[in-house]
Design a protein around this motif. Structure first.
Motif, PDB file in Angstrom:
ATOM      1  N   LEU A  91       0.837  -1.204   0.000  1.00 56.45           N
ATOM      2  CA  LEU A  91       0.000   0.000   0.000  1.00 56.45           C
ATOM      3  C   LEU A  91       0.867   1.246   0.000  1.00 56.45           C
ATOM      4  O   LEU A  91       2.000   1.246   0.475  1.00 56.45           O
ATOM      5  CB  LEU A  91      -0.948   0.001   1.195  1.00 56.45           C
ATOM      6  CG  LEU A  91      -0.347  -0.116   2.593  1.00 56.45           C
ATOM      7  CD1 LEU A  91      -0.199   1.251   3.228  1.00 56.45           C
ATOM      8  CD2 LEU A  91      -1.233  -0.988   3.475  1.00 56.45           C
ATOM      9  N   GLY A  92       0.309   2.313  -0.534  1.00 57.96           N
ATOM     10  CA  GLY A  92       0.998   3.589  -0.567  1.00 57.96           C
ATOM     11  C   GLY A  92       0.030   4.701  -0.898  1.00 57.96           C
ATOM     12  O   GLY A  92      -1.038   4.472  -1.487  1.00 57.96           O
ATOM     13  N   GLY A  93       0.375   5.924  -0.501  1.00 60.71           N
ATOM     14  CA  GLY A  93      -0.499   7.045  -0.780  1.00 60.71           C
ATOM     15  C   GLY A  93       0.186   8.369  -0.522  1.00 60.71           C
ATOM     16  O   GLY A  93       1.238   8.441   0.104  1.00 60.71           O
ATOM     17  N   ILE A  94      -0.443   9.452  -1.034  1.00 59.53           N
ATOM     18  CA  ILE A  94       0.042  10.812  -0.857  1.00 59.53           C
ATOM     19  C   ILE A  94      -1.117  11.679  -0.380  1.00 59.53           C
ATOM     20  O   ILE A  94      -2.224  11.613  -0.932  1.00 59.53           O
ATOM     21  CB  ILE A  94       0.625  11.381  -2.163  1.00 59.53           C
ATOM     22  CG1 ILE A  94       1.834  10.556  -2.624  1.00 59.53           C
ATOM     23  CG2 ILE A  94       1.021  12.844  -1.996  1.00 59.53           C
ATOM     24  CD1 ILE A  94       2.400  11.009  -3.955  1.00 59.53           C
ATOM     25  N   ARG A  95      -0.856  12.490   0.648  1.00 62.67           N
ATOM     26  CA  ARG A  95      -1.873  13.388   1.191  1.00 62.67           C
ATOM     27  C   ARG A  95      -1.348  14.824   1.180  1.00 62.67           C
ATOM     28  O   ARG A  95      -0.209  15.090   1.578  1.00 62.67           O
ATOM     29  CB  ARG A  95      -2.216  12.995   2.626  1.00 62.67           C
ATOM     30  CG  ARG A  95      -3.317  13.862   3.258  1.00 62.67           C
ATOM     31  CD  ARG A  95      -3.405  13.619   4.763  1.00 62.67           C
ATOM     32  NE  ARG A  95      -3.690  12.231   5.035  1.00 62.67           N
ATOM     33  CZ  ARG A  95      -4.928  11.711   5.084  1.00 62.67           C
ATOM     34  NH1 ARG A  95      -5.964  12.493   4.867  1.00 62.67           N
ATOM     35  NH2 ARG A  95      -5.100  10.439   5.358  1.00 62.67           N
ATOM     36  N   TRP A  96      -2.221  15.744   0.739  1.00 62.39           N
ATOM     37  CA  TRP A  96      -1.929  17.181   0.809  1.00 62.39           C
ATOM     38  C   TRP A  96      -2.879  17.803   1.817  1.00 62.39           C
ATOM     39  O   TRP A  96      -4.090  17.650   1.717  1.00 62.39           O
ATOM     40  CB  TRP A  96      -2.099  17.833  -0.561  1.00 62.39           C
ATOM     41  CG  TRP A  96      -2.089  19.341  -0.511  1.00 62.39           C
ATOM     42  CD1 TRP A  96      -1.225  20.125   0.180  1.00 62.39           C
ATOM     43  CD2 TRP A  96      -2.999  20.224  -1.180  1.00 62.39           C
ATOM     44  NE1 TRP A  96      -1.523  21.454  -0.001  1.00 62.39           N
ATOM     45  CE2 TRP A  96      -2.616  21.550  -0.842  1.00 62.39           C
ATOM     46  CE3 TRP A  96      -4.081  20.034  -2.036  1.00 62.39           C
ATOM     47  CZ2 TRP A  96      -3.275  22.664  -1.314  1.00 62.39           C
ATOM     48  CZ3 TRP A  96      -4.755  21.148  -2.524  1.00 62.39           C
ATOM     49  CH2 TRP A  96      -4.357  22.442  -2.168  1.00 62.39           C
ATOM     50  N   HIS A  97      -2.320  18.503   2.808  1.00 62.65           N
ATOM     51  CA  HIS A  97      -3.117  19.135   3.850  1.00 62.65           C
ATOM     52  C   HIS A  97      -2.806  20.627   3.838  1.00 62.65           C
ATOM     53  O   HIS A  97      -1.635  21.029   3.921  1.00 62.65           O
ATOM     54  CB  HIS A  97      -2.793  18.544   5.218  1.00 62.65           C
ATOM     55  CG  HIS A  97      -3.824  18.846   6.252  1.00 62.65           C
ATOM     56  ND1 HIS A  97      -3.849  18.228   7.485  1.00 62.65           N
ATOM     57  CD2 HIS A  97      -4.876  19.705   6.258  1.00 62.65           C
ATOM     58  CE1 HIS A  97      -4.870  18.670   8.188  1.00 62.65           C
ATOM     59  NE2 HIS A  97      -5.496  19.584   7.463  1.00 62.65           N
ATOM     60  N   SER A  98      -3.869  21.437   3.759  1.00 62.40           N
ATOM     61  CA  SER A  98      -3.717  22.886   3.715  1.00 62.40           C
ATOM     62  C   SER A  98      -4.518  23.510   4.847  1.00 62.40           C
ATOM     63  O   SER A  98      -5.734  23.285   4.950  1.00 62.40           O
ATOM     64  CB  SER A  98      -4.196  23.426   2.356  1.00 62.40           C
ATOM     65  OG  SER A  98      -3.986  24.817   2.268  1.00 62.40           O
ATOM     66  N   ARG A  99      -3.852  24.292   5.705  1.00 70.24           N
ATOM     67  CA  ARG A  99      -4.499  24.907   6.867  1.00 70.24           C
ATOM     68  C   ARG A  99      -4.471  26.429   6.730  1.00 70.24           C
ATOM     69  O   ARG A  99      -3.415  27.016   6.444  1.00 70.24           O
ATOM     70  CB  ARG A  99      -3.778  24.513   8.163  1.00 70.24           C
ATOM     71  CG  ARG A  99      -3.648  23.017   8.389  1.00 70.24           C
ATOM     72  CD  ARG A  99      -2.757  22.732   9.596  1.00 70.24           C
ATOM     73  NE  ARG A  99      -2.532  21.319   9.801  1.00 70.24           N
ATOM     74  CZ  ARG A  99      -1.593  20.621   9.184  1.00 70.24           C
ATOM     75  NH1 ARG A  99      -0.784  21.230   8.315  1.00 70.24           N
ATOM     76  NH2 ARG A  99      -1.438  19.337   9.413  1.00 70.24           N
ATOM     77  N   HIS A 100      -5.637  27.056   6.982  1.00 73.10           N
ATOM     78  CA  HIS A 100      -5.755  28.503   6.907  1.00 73.10           C
ATOM     79  C   HIS A 100      -6.570  28.989   8.092  1.00 73.10           C
ATOM     80  O   HIS A 100      -7.172  28.192   8.827  1.00 73.10           O
ATOM     81  CB  HIS A 100      -6.404  28.918   5.584  1.00 73.10           C
ATOM     82  CG  HIS A 100      -5.624  28.470   4.380  1.00 73.10           C
ATOM     83  ND1 HIS A 100      -4.613  29.208   3.813  1.00 73.10           N
ATOM     84  CD2 HIS A 100      -5.706  27.318   3.657  1.00 73.10           C
ATOM     85  CE1 HIS A 100      -4.102  28.549   2.788  1.00 73.10           C
ATOM     86  NE2 HIS A 100      -4.745  27.396   2.660  1.00 73.10           N
ATOM     87  N   SER A 101      -6.608  30.278   8.291  1.00 70.95           N
ATOM     88  CA  SER A 101      -7.291  30.825   9.468  1.00 70.95           C
ATOM     89  C   SER A 101      -8.793  30.573   9.433  1.00 70.95           C
ATOM     90  O   SER A 101      -9.422  30.380  10.474  1.00 70.95           O
ATOM     91  CB  SER A 101      -7.018  32.326   9.576  1.00 70.95           C
ATOM     92  OG  SER A 101      -7.466  33.006   8.404  1.00 70.95           O
ATOM     93  N   ARG A 102      -9.394  30.567   8.264  1.00 73.32           N
ATOM     94  CA  ARG A 102     -10.842  30.393   8.148  1.00 73.32           C
ATOM     95  C   ARG A 102     -11.250  28.966   7.803  1.00 73.32           C
ATOM     96  O   ARG A 102     -12.413  28.595   7.996  1.00 73.32           O
ATOM     97  CB  ARG A 102     -11.399  31.350   7.072  1.00 73.32           C
ATOM     98  CG  ARG A 102     -11.195  32.824   7.396  1.00 73.32           C
ATOM     99  CD  ARG A 102     -12.067  33.256   8.551  1.00 73.32           C
ATOM    100  NE  ARG A 102     -13.464  33.024   8.285  1.00 73.32           N
ATOM    101  CZ  ARG A 102     -14.253  33.898   7.649  1.00 73.32           C
ATOM    102  NH1 ARG A 102     -13.764  35.066   7.259  1.00 73.32           N
ATOM    103  NH2 ARG A 102     -15.520  33.629   7.433  1.00 73.32           N
ATOM    104  N   TYR A 103     -10.323  28.171   7.284  1.00 68.87           N
ATOM    105  CA  TYR A 103     -10.682  26.816   6.861  1.00 68.87           C
ATOM    106  C   TYR A 103      -9.428  25.962   6.777  1.00 68.87           C
ATOM    107  O   TYR A 103      -8.305  26.462   6.791  1.00 68.87           O
ATOM    108  CB  TYR A 103     -11.395  26.847   5.502  1.00 68.87           C
ATOM    109  CG  TYR A 103     -10.496  27.235   4.351  1.00 68.87           C
ATOM    110  CD1 TYR A 103      -9.786  26.266   3.634  1.00 68.87           C
ATOM    111  CD2 TYR A 103     -10.334  28.573   3.996  1.00 68.87           C
ATOM    112  CE1 TYR A 103      -8.951  26.617   2.593  1.00 68.87           C
ATOM    113  CE2 TYR A 103      -9.498  28.938   2.951  1.00 68.87           C
ATOM    114  CZ  TYR A 103      -8.813  27.957   2.256  1.00 68.87           C
ATOM    115  OH  TYR A 103      -7.978  28.316   1.223  1.00 68.87           O
TER     116      TYR A 103
END
Length: 662
Positions: free
Chosen positions: A247-259
């Motif tokens: 198994l393998g995978g890639i995750r992109w996580h984006s954090r901002h003040s409103r969301y």
């Protein structure tokens, strides 16, 4: 955000009750407001090790509402649901069989993935499509400040792992493990009539790129391969199982003040082969299952006290339930593999409102599923609603909701071994469904003591069970689905736990009650579900004696698992005939076991300072013989039947491991 039904934000207040001593903690696992169970590698390290392995899936068996029906089981029953109703994920990627040695310990490496969460009956709309428990294993969110590595030398396997930060933005972690279990335990694993041989290896790779303060990309890879053989002289039968996960995978996580938002792409494949050799008959049954997915989640707050989680999922499944090769008096025969496909798409939304007196959550998931077999397709909608009353010392969560599961696991083993196989829903085996009513409460009368309790009722629909035998696999035109029946029923029960945490001592005590019944439409009668462990109790204690010594103990007491008794046995000609009683109407004897552990730690200085740890564990310290299987054999020499009780794997089983960290 986790998307749980009752928590709009992570339970950051839990940190105030964790007291850290150097790099160890004696704090017990936490029960959060949604009833989920949360712990990390420090909790696991404090408990006795299983064959030298500090394993998360063994540790969860000590938690309330989490039971196993056998020491040989590859899985757990969470709130009375079947083993196949649980989902195990590694950084969010499904692991379709997360066990080594059939179930003695898991494929998860807690050095790379130290944080574990067990979600039980209460969950939000964005939770995965499984109707049992969800066990999530994740890496730490903290970025290491320096390189470190660890080598663990055990009597069954050795593991090496390393974590390397590169500059200010990159981190790479890798681990590898290889077993040599036969070297020390080969003779102990067998008995007078049996002999077990086993080996495995696994690898993990985790990479994280902190692009900037708001964006992170994380990639994960895992592979394991296992080979097990079981030679039973009483039946003159050799059974072998080979399996592997990739198994393998890639995750992109984006954090901002409103969301904040995340997107995840992954692939997970599992394959297994069951071999059976008898004097005049042999067969090989192969099964494969692969899942490719893309998932996304969006979280935001708006208005006064409102927040929203919206999610999407697209899955593609490809699977071959069973392909059979056999040889015997009639020669060699093969059943061609059937390559089937299915697709699942879903969208979900969780809306939450935080009031001064309570927090209200509601949401729904809409799903569309399509299978290649007979053009089957179905659409579903699963709503839920929950309310949380949260105060300084206590909390109460109330929940009502539904869920369904489109991927099934069935097979010859009722204890979830790797020989079982996965398949998608179709007209013969429709999606499993459950309606749940649940409540969870916590109370902290004073800081070191935490009390928790939960109660549940589950109405279960279309749960599949497989009735084939090994000999039927050789039948011409064999199709696995022809031997699957579906049952309705219900689970009801409650769990309580008390945990105590002090600077040098931690302890937990828990009790669970479960009543699980299923209805057989063929006979019109109800029967006890195989996963019903009516009563179970666990107690753990960990003592940080001084900077060199730790000691620990666990005690388990549980009702014996249900089984179908043999009421009569006789010979007709040269054929053995057996008559059986009502299904699952008898129980194995009471199960109980005490495990003890001790750890000695010391440091060495110089140019390269090292941390050393020596762990000694004794499983089943008073050598009680727990009966796992009760059957009969026919002795041709004296022409009589003999009752055969097969005992537990753990019979005063010592283990020793040495860990060095640098």
């Amino acid at each position: 955000m986790s998307g749980s039904a009752t928590a709009a934000q992570p339970d950051t207040v839990a940190l105030k009750e964790v007291e850290v001593l150097s790099d160890r903690t004696t704090a017990p696992p936490r029960v959060y407001r949604d009833g989920s169970l949360n712990f990390n590698s420090a909790n696991i390290d404090m408990m006795p090790r299983t064959l030298g392995e500090a394993d998360p899936l063994n540790y969860i068996k000590l938690l309330p509402g989490v039971n196993t029906i056998s020491d040989y089981s590859a899985g757990v029953a969470i709130d009375g649901m079947n083993y196949a109703n649980n989902l195990y994920t590694l950084t969010g990627i499904p692991v379709h069989f997360p066990y080594h040695f059939g179930g003695v310990f898991s494929t998860f490496n807690t050095s790379v993935y130290p944080d574990i969460k067990v979600l039980k009956s209460i969950r939000g709309a964005s939770a995965p499509d499984y109707i049992g428990g969800i066990v999530s294993v994740s890496p730490s969110s903290a970025r290491p400040e320096r390189c470190h590595a660890k080598l663990n030398l055990g009597m069954t396997a050795s593991t090496i792992d390393a974590t390397v930060p590169i500059g200010n933005k990159f981190t790479i972690a890798a681990a590898a493990r290889i077993s040599y279990l036969n070297l020390f335990y080969g003779d102990l694993l067998g008995s007078e009539d049996t002999k077990i041989r086993y080996g495995f290896h696994d690898t993990d790779l985790l990479a994280r790129w902190n692009i900037d303060a708001a964006n992170t990309v994380e990639g994960a890879f895992h592979y394991n391969a296992d080979r097990l053989s079981y030679d039973d002289n009483a039946f003159v039968m050799l059974t072998s199982m080979h399996w592997h996960n990739t198994l393998g995978g890639i995750r992109w996580h984006s954090r901002h003040s409103r969301y904040d938002m995340s997107h995840h792409v992954y692939h997970s494949a599992f394959a297994n082969t069951l071999g059976v050799d008898l004097p005049q008959l042999g067969l090989s049954a192969k099964a494969e299952f692969a899942q490719t997915g893309i998932e996304g989640k969006f979280n935001t707050g708006f208005g006064k006290g409102f927040s929203l989680t919206a999610a999407y999922v697209a899955h593609h499944y490809s699977y071959s339930p069973q392909s059979i090769g056999s040889y015997g008096l009639s020669g060699i025969e093969h059943t061609p593999a059937r390559h089937l496909h299915a697709c699942l798409g879903e969208i979900s939304a969780d809306l939450r409102y935080a009031h001064r007196l309570f927090k209200l959550s509601a949401g729904a998931k809409a799903t569309h599923y399509r299978a290649s077999k007979d053009g089957y397709r179905t659409t579903g909608a699963d709503p839920y609603i929950s309310v949380l009353f949260d105060r300084t010392r206590w909390s109460l969560s109330l929940y009502a909701g539904s869920a369904r599961q489109y991927i099934h696991q069935v097979g010859l083993s009722e204890i979830g071994m790797s020989s079982n196989f996965k398949l998608g829903s179709d007209a013969t085996v429709p999606p499993e469904r459950v309606w749940t009513l649940a409540a969870n409460g916590t109370y902290t009368p004073w800081r070191p003591l935490n009390l928790s309790a939960d109660i549940y009722y589950k109405k279960v629909f279309d749960q599949p069970e497989y009735s084939s035998t090994v000999l039927e696999l050789t039948s011409p035109g064999y199709v696995a689905e022809d031997y699957i029946s579906v049952y309705d029923g219900y689970n009801a029960g409650f769990n309580v736990m008390a945990s105590f945490s002090h600077r040098i001592v931690s302890a937990t005590a828990s009790y669970s009650f479960c009543h699980a019944r299923r209805h057989d439409p063929a006979t019109g009668r109800d029967f006890t579900a195989i996963t019903e462990i009516r009563h179970s109790a666990n107690a753990t204690a960990a003592w940080h004696i001084n900077r060199h010594w730790d000691a620990s103990a666990t005690f388990t007491l549980a009702s014996g698992r249900p089984y179908t008794p043999i009421t009569a046995i006789y010979m007709i000609g040269e054929r053995v005939m057996m008559e059986y009683g009502d299904r699952n109407s008898a129980r194995m004897p009471l199960y109980h076991r005490l495990d003890l552990g001790a750890a000695y730690m010391f440091n060495t200085g110089g140019r390269f300072p090292l941390k050393h740890r020596i762990d000694l564990s004794i499983l089943n310290a008073y050598n009680h013989k727990n009966i796992e299987i009760s059957t009969f054999t026919y002795e041709t020499g004296n022409q009589r039947f003999r009752r055969r009780d097969i005992g537990s794997l753990y019979r005063m089983l010592p283990s020793l491991s040495y860990t060095i960290t640098f």
